[in-house]
Design an enzyme around this catalytic site. Structure first.
Site, mmCIF file in Angstrom:
data_model
loop_
_atom_site.group_PDB
_atom_site.id
_atom_site.type_symbol
_atom_site.label_atom_id
_atom_site.label_comp_id
_atom_site.label_asym_id
_atom_site.label_seq_id
_atom_site.Cartn_x
_atom_site.Cartn_y
_atom_site.Cartn_z
ATOM 1 N N THR A 89 40.627 43.067 36.439
ATOM 2 C CA THR A 89 40.644 43.277 37.881
ATOM 3 C C THR A 89 42.009 42.854 38.402
ATOM 4 O O THR A 89 42.333 41.668 38.438
ATOM 5 C CB THR A 89 39.541 42.450 38.570
ATOM 6 O OG1 THR A 89 38.273 42.807 38.025
ATOM 7 C CG2 THR A 89 39.532 42.695 40.073
ATOM 8 N N LYS A 149 35.764 47.998 41.943
ATOM 9 C CA LYS A 149 35.627 46.619 41.495
ATOM 10 C C LYS A 149 35.964 45.639 42.616
ATOM 11 O O LYS A 149 35.387 44.544 42.695
ATOM 12 C CB LYS A 149 36.530 46.359 40.283
ATOM 13 C CG LYS A 149 36.374 44.965 39.673
ATOM 14 C CD LYS A 149 34.974 44.731 39.122
ATOM 15 C CE LYS A 149 34.762 43.287 38.660
ATOM 16 N NZ LYS A 149 35.658 42.869 37.580
ATOM 17 N N LYS A 180 41.886 34.557 42.564
ATOM 18 C CA LYS A 180 42.628 35.818 42.432
ATOM 19 C C LYS A 180 41.845 36.985 43.022
ATOM 20 O O LYS A 180 42.377 37.771 43.829
ATOM 21 C CB LYS A 180 42.922 36.097 40.954
ATOM 22 C CG LYS A 180 43.443 37.506 40.674
ATOM 23 C CD LYS A 180 43.629 37.751 39.193
ATOM 24 C CE LYS A 180 42.321 37.856 38.437
ATOM 25 N NZ LYS A 180 41.670 39.183 38.599
#
Length: 306
Positions: free
Chosen positions: A105, A181, A253
């Site tokens: 990702t 995602k 993140k």
């Protein structure tokens, strides 16, 4: 335009770059069906891969030479670009007709230019971020969200199917998988934070944490993240905390990627923003390398019911 990659076959060589929490179990899973090579900058991870039936290499380039498919399990956008196109970038060692599968990702930002650069070298690109964790990776039980041109997808399909129980083709352009995602991670990040708040409240109300968790799982308040992270949240107060299956700084993140996406889309995201702050506080308190279930310790530094 890229050349049409050859269809993946039983003798396809697959290289996995990044043998961390997800890369290693994926490599082990694939080794039962393919010849699998692996590389990680950590010698210990390379040794573990060798014991799992993965051919160990001492450089990423040597591992990729002659491979039909290179699967990347990198940390972020910067690592993606460095691994492919840096001084020791592997794209230069890959043959025309081979395919890169990105399982990480990293957000949509670098995907179009990455796909374009690879296409100029005759290399296909499959944007395939995944969800499910290390145990499900080893069992081939992942959710994989794919954005890829049809030719590249067909070359990578057997590898993707070996790793997944749910393979969802989101679109035919690299970046579509990352976009989906991002939406997925918004929900996951908020659900983990909500589970932590609920279990911290149960503790402060004097309820037995294990019984409270079982009751919540059985009703309308249940969720995958509650069932998956809940037991580990209760272990977060043990010496050493819960086993690290998903590092907390990964959600720092990922929620950052979510925040960038919603701002670019001009949408408010108050729940995602609040969850992101919770992970940032946890990281600031030194919990970045702990399992993400440790976020409960930000809300309740200690349990009352011990």
């Amino acid at each position: 335009m890229s050349e049409t990659p050859p269809a993946a076959s039983a003798d396809t060589i697959v290289t996995v770059l990044g043998l961390g929490a997800m890369g290693l179990p994926m490599a082990a899973r694939l080794s039962s069906e393919f010849t699998v090579r692996g590389f990680d900058i950590n010698q210990g991870r390379r040794d573990l891969a060798a014991s799992a039936g993965v051919e160990r290499f001492d450089s990423a380039r040597s591992a990729c030479s002659g491979s039909g498919i290179v699967l990347l399990a990198v940390r972020n956008e910067e690592q993606l670009v460095e691994v492919l196109f840096g001084v020791e970038g592997v794209a230069a060692a890959m043959a025309a007709g081979s395919v890169v599968i990105l399982t990480s990702t990293v957000g949509t930002g670098a995907i179009p230019v990455t796909a374009e650069r690879l296409a100029g070298m005759g290399i296909g690109f499959v944007d395939a971020p995944l969800s499910g964790g290390p145990v499900r990776a080893r069992e081939g039980d992942l959710l994989i969200l794919v954005g890829a041109e049809p030719a590249a997808l067909e070359s990578a399909r057997r590898v993707l199917e070996a790793l997944s129980s749910t393979l969802t083709i989101v679109g035919d352009a690299p970046g579509d998988g990352q976009a989906m995602k991002t939406v997925n991670q918004l929900l996951c990040g908020v659900h983990i934070a909500a589970a932590a708040e609920a279990l911290a409240l149960a503790d402060r109300l004097g309820l037995d944490p294990d019984k409270a968790l079982r009751a919540l799982e059985a009703g309308a308040a249940g969720s995958f993240m509650l069932s998956n992270r809940g037991p580990r949240m209760l272990e977060a107060y043990d010496d050493g905390g819960a086993e690290v299956l998903s590092r907390l700084d990964i959600f720092v993140k990922d929620m950052g990627i979510v925040g960038n996406a919603v701002r670019a889309a001009g949408l408010p995201s108050p729940l995602a923003a609040a969850a992101e702050q919770l992970y940032l506080i946890a990281q600031a308190q030194g919990l970045g390398t702990a399992d993400d279930s440790a976020v409960i310790r930000v809300l309740a530094p200690s349990r009352l019911t011990d």
